[in-house]
Design an enzyme around this catalytic site. Sequence first.
Site, PDB file in Angstrom:
ATOM      1  N   HIS A  76     -53.266  52.563 -23.804  1.00 14.39           N
ATOM      2  CA  HIS A  76     -53.598  52.431 -22.653  1.00 14.39           C
ATOM      3  C   HIS A  76     -54.839  53.368 -22.100  1.00 14.39           C
ATOM      4  O   HIS A  76     -54.924  54.068 -20.973  1.00 14.39           O
ATOM      5  CB  HIS A  76     -52.353  53.132 -21.629  1.00 14.39           C
ATOM      6  CG  HIS A  76     -50.923  52.156 -21.811  1.00 14.39           C
ATOM      7  ND1 HIS A  76     -49.839  52.472 -20.984  1.00 14.39           N
ATOM      8  CD2 HIS A  76     -51.032  51.213 -22.364  1.00 14.39           C
ATOM      9  CE1 HIS A  76     -48.986  51.727 -21.432  1.00 14.39           C
ATOM     10  NE2 HIS A  76     -49.436  50.662 -22.094  1.00 14.39           N
ATOM     11  N   THR A 101     -52.241  42.668 -20.499  1.00 11.84           N
ATOM     12  CA  THR A 101     -53.663  42.607 -20.776  1.00 11.84           C
ATOM     13  C   THR A 101     -54.149  41.355 -21.655  1.00 11.84           C
ATOM     14  O   THR A 101     -53.232  40.969 -22.660  1.00 11.84           O
ATOM     15  CB  THR A 101     -54.343  43.598 -21.544  1.00 11.84           C
ATOM     16  OG1 THR A 101     -54.190  44.839 -21.045  1.00 11.84           O
ATOM     17  CG2 THR A 101     -55.753  43.499 -21.990  1.00 11.84           C
ATOM     18  N   LEU A 114     -52.517  44.169 -28.216  1.00 16.17           N
ATOM     19  CA  LEU A 114     -53.025  44.155 -26.660  1.00 16.17           C
ATOM     20  C   LEU A 114     -51.862  44.505 -25.860  1.00 16.17           C
ATOM     21  O   LEU A 114     -50.723  44.003 -26.168  1.00 16.17           O
ATOM     22  CB  LEU A 114     -53.780  43.111 -26.260  1.00 16.17           C
ATOM     23  CG  LEU A 114     -55.126  42.510 -26.689  1.00 16.17           C
ATOM     24  CD1 LEU A 114     -55.593  41.382 -26.204  1.00 16.17           C
ATOM     25  CD2 LEU A 114     -56.018  43.790 -26.251  1.00 16.17           C
ATOM     26  N   ASP A 115     -52.023  45.157 -24.978  1.00 17.29           N
ATOM     27  CA  ASP A 115     -50.871  45.398 -23.774  1.00 17.29           C
ATOM     28  C   ASP A 115     -50.179  44.158 -23.320  1.00 17.29           C
ATOM     29  O   ASP A 115     -50.977  43.108 -23.223  1.00 17.29           O
ATOM     30  CB  ASP A 115     -51.207  46.310 -22.809  1.00 17.29           C
ATOM     31  CG  ASP A 115     -51.648  47.885 -23.094  1.00 17.29           C
ATOM     32  OD1 ASP A 115     -51.191  48.169 -24.231  1.00 17.29           O
ATOM     33  OD2 ASP A 115     -52.212  48.396 -22.335  1.00 17.29           O
ATOM     34  N   LYS A 116     -49.124  44.052 -23.229  1.00 17.01           N
ATOM     35  CA  LYS A 116     -48.516  42.851 -22.509  1.00 17.01           C
ATOM     36  C   LYS A 116     -49.253  42.337 -21.290  1.00 17.01           C
ATOM     37  O   LYS A 116     -49.509  41.024 -21.477  1.00 17.01           O
ATOM     38  CB  LYS A 116     -46.829  43.077 -22.278  1.00 17.01           C
ATOM     39  CG  LYS A 116     -46.334  41.866 -21.656  1.00 17.01           C
ATOM     40  CD  LYS A 116     -44.773  42.294 -21.240  1.00 17.01           C
ATOM     41  CE  LYS A 116     -44.168  41.090 -20.614  1.00 17.01           C
ATOM     42  NZ  LYS A 116     -42.740  41.438 -20.491  1.00 17.01           N
TER      43      LYS A 116
END
Length: 258
Positions: free
Chosen positions: A164, A60, A56-58
């Site tokens: 993304h 999110t 997961l993106d930082k």
Amino acid sequence: MNDQLDIIYRDEFLVAINKPSGLLVHRSAIDRHETRFAMQMLRNQIGQHVFPVHRLDKPTSGVLVFALNAEIAKLMGDIFSQHQLQKTYVAVVRGIAPEHLLLDYPLIEELDKYTDKNARTPEAKPAVTEFFKLADIALPYAVDKYPESRYSLVKCLPRTGRKHQIRRHLKHISHPIIGDAKHGKGNHNRFFQEAFNAHRLLLAATELTFKHPINEKQIKLIAPLDETMTQLIQRFNWHNALPAEWLHSQIQTQTYAP
């Protein structure tokens, strides 16, 4: 940020957490100054090595799954790479989003200036996301040139797993996510910071459904939204648009009043 991660599922093969916004999954050259990582924190918390199977993106938050051995990590990696699962995200976006949209818009992978500095520019790859508007609101504030500003609560179902993807797809349809420093709108991000104390990307992975790699039972993991997102949703009177188990359990209901 608490040193104890919220574990939402655990058996002898898998463990899943509700990753908070702002926490990296593992060490990365992108954020060299960071000293806290979900992988190491969870290992220390349960006293056992863990293997990341997706990311997961930082910024999110939400469902993040780890395997407890290398063999299970490979099986789970296959499930993710073959997209034999259902991911559900919730986002707060600028504008009145479409009621429903199945967006098929190929994406060129975003290269990182540190880790991909020698890589060639890749070709666009298929990327598909389905969007459902759950609720919307008009606020009496002139954030842009209009006398009021409109926002929507959107459910996002990515059918592919590009980097993304949700953030870029929502930008493509002119409904960027609030709090997105890279793909969003700075004036709306600042408005939410100042008016609602919302200092994070308003995107969360709320559900993940897949067949267990060993017993093949259907697993449905739910990660409740954090306090910041829950307070916003209840302040805007959007809470009835979401399942109760998606909301932070300790937040009192309040609605927005101009």
